[in-house]
Scaffold this active site. Structure first.
Site: not given
Length: 269
Positions: A9, A11, A43-44, A197, A220, A223
């Site tokens: 991930d 962020d 990632t988003g 994901k 973290d 998601n």
């Protein structure tokens, strides 16, 4: 069986609290790549919001991959798409309507990473999001939007306390039709039911012929839970939510203390 792919991930995991790549993290990832292990950023963000970090990490080419829009799109780092699960104009209209009913800021990202909202009073979080993605922010009414619109994801973006107050109503409205997930305290994302994901990582592993036991995932937030479900080794950041720590193989240091580098040293390098 050694680890052959690390899904990370971005962020609050890969990036430090200042939103930057620490030198320790860059060095650890470069050592990981030198060992022949693929590093896949999950990632988003759209690809445009990831490119700067890929360049810093030295990840390039059509044989390296990223999972973007929280799993809606799987693509090579050069932009060749392997699969996508997106939304359409009717989904956009539903989000636009709910935004005004609940007085929560929203936006959508199209398949070219552009951000659109009809909120004339553009929210602070939307402005920050647009700056990070570097593909522009467009304020448009629904009648100004093309009806063949491809929507990568819908985002309700606002101050955490605003989302806290309305998250139940948003989920109540959308949960049966979409995958709804809180990716950050300021972000509630609405995606195609098949877009997460975990599903994206499963598809990529099939493409590469890798087994679950050969994969490590690091994250973290909520998601990242689906990603943890399909990885043999799972690493929660020290700053991760309790739900992720509870199911992790290992809890590393926080993103302020180079947790990604610590985990890579332990399991890969």
């Amino acid at each position: 069986m050694g680890i052959k792919l690390v899904a990370i991930d971005i962020d609050d995991t890969l990036l430090n609290p200042e939103g930057q790549l620490a030198g320790e993290t860059i060095n650890a990832i470069k050592k990981t790549i030198q060992k022949g292990v693929k590093v896949v950023l999950c990632t988003g963000r759209p690809l445009a919001g990831v490119t700067t970090f890929l360049n810093q990490l030295g990840i390039s080419g059509d044989d390296q991959y990223v999972i973007t829009y929280n799993g809606a799109i799987i693509e090579t780092v050069s932009g060749h798409r392997l699969a996508q699960h997106t939304l359409d104009f009717e989904d956009y209209l539903a989000a636009d309507k709910l935004s005004y009913e609940l007085n929560v800021h929203y936006n959508i990202l199209d398949d070219e990473s552009r951000i659109y909202t009809s909120n004339r009073d553009v929210g602070r979080i939307t402005v920050i999001q647009a700056a990070e993605n570097d593909e522009g922010l467009f304020v448009r009414n629904p009648e100004e939007m093309p009806q063949d619109l491809t929507v990568s994801k819908i985002m309700f973006v606002d101050e955490p306390e605003v989302l806290d107050a309305q998250i139940h109503k948003i989920k109540e409205t959308f949960d049966d039709r979409y995958y709804v997930v809180r990716s950050l305290p300021e972000f509630l994302e609405v995606l195609n039911k098949k877009a997460n994901k975990g599903n994206a990582l499963t598809d990529l592993l099939s493409e590469l012929g890798l087994k679950k036991e050969e994969v490590m995932a690091m994250g973290d937030q909520h998601n990242d839970l689906t990603m943890f479900a399909v990885a043999g080794t799972t690493v929660a950041m020290g700053n991760a939510i309790p739900e992720l720590k509870d199911v992790a193989t290992y809890v590393t240091e926080s993103n302020a203390n180079h947790g990604v580098a610590v985990a890579l040293e332990r399991y890969v390098i």
